[in-house]
Structure formats: C-alpha cells, structure tokens
Write a protein that holds these residues in place. Sequence first.
Motif, PDB file in Angstrom:
ATOM      1  N   GLN A   6       1.037  -1.533   0.052  1.00 16.09           N
ATOM      2  CA  GLN A   6      -0.111  -0.327   0.078  1.00 16.09           C
ATOM      3  C   GLN A   6       0.608   1.556   0.044  1.00 16.09           C
ATOM      4  N   ARG A   7       1.848   1.159   0.620  1.00 13.86           N
ATOM      5  CA  ARG A   7       2.834   2.380   0.540  1.00 13.86           C
ATOM      6  C   ARG A   7       3.877   2.776  -0.503  1.00 13.86           C
ATOM      7  N   ILE A   8       3.462   1.262  -1.548  1.00 13.90           N
ATOM      8  CA  ILE A   8       3.935   1.672  -2.770  1.00 13.90           C
ATOM      9  C   ILE A   8       3.471   2.098  -3.443  1.00 13.90           C
ATOM     10  N   ALA A   9       2.365   1.563  -3.450  1.00 14.69           N
ATOM     11  CA  ALA A   9       0.966   2.020  -4.400  1.00 14.69           C
ATOM     12  C   ALA A   9       0.640   3.174  -4.064  1.00 14.69           C
ATOM     13  N   ARG A  10       0.718   4.130  -3.057  1.00 14.38           N
ATOM     14  CA  ARG A  10       0.607   5.035  -2.955  1.00 14.38           C
ATOM     15  C   ARG A  10       1.950   6.386  -3.270  1.00 14.38           C
ATOM     16  N   THR A  11       2.863   5.385  -2.943  1.00  8.04           N
ATOM     17  CA  THR A  11       3.705   7.065  -3.608  1.00  8.04           C
ATOM     18  C   THR A  11       3.432   6.953  -5.174  1.00  8.04           C
ATOM     19  N   ILE A  12       3.207   5.241  -5.952  1.00  5.41           N
ATOM     20  CA  ILE A  12       3.092   5.742  -7.388  1.00  5.41           C
ATOM     21  C   ILE A  12       1.853   6.229  -7.693  1.00  5.41           C
ATOM     22  N   ARG A  13       0.601   6.481  -7.109  1.00  5.48           N
ATOM     23  CA  ARG A  13      -0.792   7.254  -6.896  1.00  5.48           C
ATOM     24  C   ARG A  13       0.234   8.884  -7.239  1.00  5.48           C
ATOM     25  N   ASP A  14       0.752   9.213  -5.661  1.00 10.08           N
ATOM     26  CA  ASP A  14       0.965  10.494  -5.896  1.00 10.08           C
ATOM     27  C   ASP A  14       2.378  10.684  -6.937  1.00 10.08           C
ATOM     28  N   THR A  15       3.105   9.810  -7.541  1.00  7.70           N
ATOM     29  CA  THR A  15       3.996  10.146  -8.574  1.00  7.70           C
ATOM     30  C   THR A  15       3.435  10.232 -10.293  1.00  7.70           C
ATOM     31  N   LEU A  16       2.315   9.625 -10.152  1.00 12.16           N
ATOM     32  CA  LEU A  16       1.837   9.420 -11.496  1.00 12.16           C
ATOM     33  C   LEU A  16       1.354  11.397 -12.315  1.00 12.16           C
ATOM     34  N   PRO A  17       0.801  12.379 -11.270  1.00 10.94           N
ATOM     35  CA  PRO A  17       0.772  13.677 -12.054  1.00 10.94           C
ATOM     36  C   PRO A  17       1.716  14.307 -12.206  1.00 10.94           C
ATOM     37  N   GLN A  18       2.684  13.681 -11.302  1.00  7.85           N
ATOM     38  CA  GLN A  18       4.644  14.451 -12.108  1.00  7.85           C
ATOM     39  C   GLN A  18       5.374  13.768 -12.789  1.00  7.85           C
ATOM     40  N   LEU A  19       5.040  12.852 -12.944  1.00  8.48           N
ATOM     41  CA  LEU A  19       5.818  12.799 -14.570  1.00  8.48           C
ATOM     42  C   LEU A  19       4.967  12.918 -15.612  1.00  8.48           C
ATOM     43  N   ARG A  20       4.423  13.606 -15.738  1.00 17.94           N
ATOM     44  CA  ARG A  20       4.583  14.602 -17.178  1.00 17.94           C
ATOM     45  C   ARG A  20       5.922  15.780 -17.117  1.00 17.94           C
ATOM     46  N   GLN A  80      12.897  -6.988  -1.061  1.00 15.65           N
ATOM     47  CA  GLN A  80      12.289  -6.955  -2.641  1.00 15.65           C
ATOM     48  C   GLN A  80      10.929  -4.975  -2.707  1.00 15.65           C
ATOM     49  N   LEU A  81      10.183  -5.305  -1.759  1.00 19.66           N
ATOM     50  CA  LEU A  81       9.183  -4.609  -1.331  1.00 19.66           C
ATOM     51  C   LEU A  81      10.532  -3.349  -0.899  1.00 19.66           C
ATOM     52  N   GLU A  82      10.905  -3.505   0.395  1.00 20.59           N
ATOM     53  CA  GLU A  82      11.509  -2.375   0.411  1.00 20.59           C
ATOM     54  C   GLU A  82      12.242  -1.731  -0.995  1.00 20.59           C
ATOM     55  N   LEU A  83      13.151  -2.031  -0.861  1.00 22.55           N
ATOM     56  CA  LEU A  83      13.640  -1.736  -2.159  1.00 22.55           C
ATOM     57  C   LEU A  83      13.153  -1.260  -3.003  1.00 22.55           C
ATOM     58  N   LEU A  84      11.964  -1.799  -3.638  1.00 26.47           N
ATOM     59  CA  LEU A  84      10.795  -0.817  -5.064  1.00 26.47           C
ATOM     60  C   LEU A  84      10.478   0.403  -4.469  1.00 26.47           C
ATOM     61  N   ALA A  85      10.179   0.699  -2.800  1.00 25.03           N
ATOM     62  CA  ALA A  85       9.573   1.434  -1.907  1.00 25.03           C
ATOM     63  C   ALA A  85      11.003   2.561  -2.064  1.00 25.03           C
ATOM     64  N   ALA A  86      11.863   2.644  -1.436  1.00 22.27           N
ATOM     65  CA  ALA A  86      13.220   2.950  -1.881  1.00 22.27           C
ATOM     66  C   ALA A  86      13.151   3.747  -3.451  1.00 22.27           C
ATOM     67  N   THR A  87      12.826   2.905  -4.063  1.00 20.01           N
ATOM     68  CA  THR A  87      12.718   3.315  -5.701  1.00 20.01           C
ATOM     69  C   THR A  87      11.934   4.384  -5.666  1.00 20.01           C
ATOM     70  N   MET A  88      10.153   3.517  -5.788  1.00 24.46           N
ATOM     71  CA  MET A  88       9.935   5.362  -6.101  1.00 24.46           C
ATOM     72  C   MET A  88       9.512   6.341  -5.080  1.00 24.46           C
ATOM     73  N   ASP A  89      10.193   6.013  -3.411  1.00 23.06           N
ATOM     74  CA  ASP A  89      10.644   7.766  -3.026  1.00 23.06           C
ATOM     75  C   ASP A  89      11.334   8.516  -3.306  1.00 23.06           C
ATOM     76  N   LYS A  90      12.567   7.823  -4.423  1.00 24.15           N
ATOM     77  CA  LYS A  90      13.254   8.506  -4.912  1.00 24.15           C
ATOM     78  C   LYS A  90      12.689   9.505  -5.898  1.00 24.15           C
ATOM     79  N   ILE A  91      11.704   8.317  -7.116  1.00 22.23           N
ATOM     80  CA  ILE A  91      11.313   9.407  -8.012  1.00 22.23           C
ATOM     81  C   ILE A  91      10.764   9.905  -8.114  1.00 22.23           C
ATOM     82  N   LEU A  92       9.295  10.123  -6.591  1.00 25.25           N
ATOM     83  CA  LEU A  92       8.993  11.045  -6.422  1.00 25.25           C
ATOM     84  C   LEU A  92       9.440  12.404  -6.449  1.00 25.25           C
ATOM     85  N   ASP A  93      10.505  12.026  -5.695  1.00 20.27           N
ATOM     86  CA  ASP A  93      11.614  13.034  -4.364  1.00 20.27           C
ATOM     87  C   ASP A  93      12.103  13.975  -5.615  1.00 20.27           C
ATOM     88  N   ALA A  94      12.072  13.499  -6.966  1.00 18.20           N
ATOM     89  CA  ALA A  94      13.084  13.877  -7.833  1.00 18.20           C
ATOM     90  C   ALA A  94      12.111  15.060  -8.632  1.00 18.20           C
TER      91      ALA A  94
END
Length: 168
Positions: free
Chosen positions: A53-67, A120-134
């Motif tokens: 759920q944490r990973i999914a939330r970060t992905i949802r938060d990141t989607l609008p920023q990907l543009r 594996q989930l911790e690695l994915l979460a950390a990566t998604m956090d870095k992308i959201l931060d970027a």
Amino acid sequence: MGLKSWLGRRRGEEQAAAVPSAPTEQDILAALNRVNAMLTEGNAPPVITSRVQRIARTIRDTLPQLRHLGVGTIESYSVMATATDYLPEAVGGYLRLPREWADTRPIDGYKTSLMVLIDQLELLAATMDKILDAANRADAQALIAHGMFLQAKFGPPSGPDLTLGPTA
C-alpha cells in the motif's frame, strides 16, 4: 516468413509490427488495483499489505508529476514497470506459495520467502520514494528559477510596509 511470400511482397509494403502502446495512467492505476485484489484474495499478512500500500500510494502521488519528468525517462519507465510488472510479480510469487512454508522455511540462506519479499518491497519503496522526490524537486527548482528571474527583472523584494506603525 517464407522465400515465396517475401518475394511476393511489393516494394514499400511493410507488415505492421504489433508494438504494444505504453500503459496510460489508468492502466497503471488498474494494475495497482489488481495487486490490491491479489493481496486480499491471497490473505496476505499485514506486513506485506502495508508495504504494498505504501508503494502504491507513492506511485499514485508520482503519476501526475511524471508529465514534468517526461514520458521517455527512466523514472517514468520505472514507475510504470513497478506498477505493472515488478510489484505484481513479486507479490504473486509469494502468494503462490503455501503460507506456512513461505513464512517459516529458509530459501535464501537464513531468509524465508516472506523475508525475501519484504526486502524486495523495501527496495521498490525506496526507489519509488526517490522518483517522487526527483519529480517534486524538478517543480521546486522551477519555482526557484522563476523567483530568481523575478528578482533579476524587478529588483530585490521590497513589499509594502504592512506594519501599523509604532504602538503607543
């Protein structure tokens, strides 16, 4: 393709290659919903559900920023692949195992399947956090650049005096 069919083609006639289109935001959100359904149907332990759920939330938060980052960036690809491939594959692999066996039997040195999945989930979460931060940093940098432009154009900020003067 056989020689006869190759020779039979006219010049300029190309066979259309079936190239799948890139997933849309809706496709990514649907993939996250499918992972959530997998967790519910597979009766996943809370330690897994909360991480997903944490990973999914970060992905949802990141989607609008990907543009702002651009469609062809490694960041946008990583977000898309995490939602549609990496996350479902990791969760599905774990959920296909018998629960007692997955949670108690070591498979990788001393780690159980549960521990491997958590890593594996911790690695994915950390990566998604870095992308959201970027993505957010790109917006913040644009704001800073705009502020520098305004300051260069109009001089130092010297807004009106909003005080009421000395109090008696």
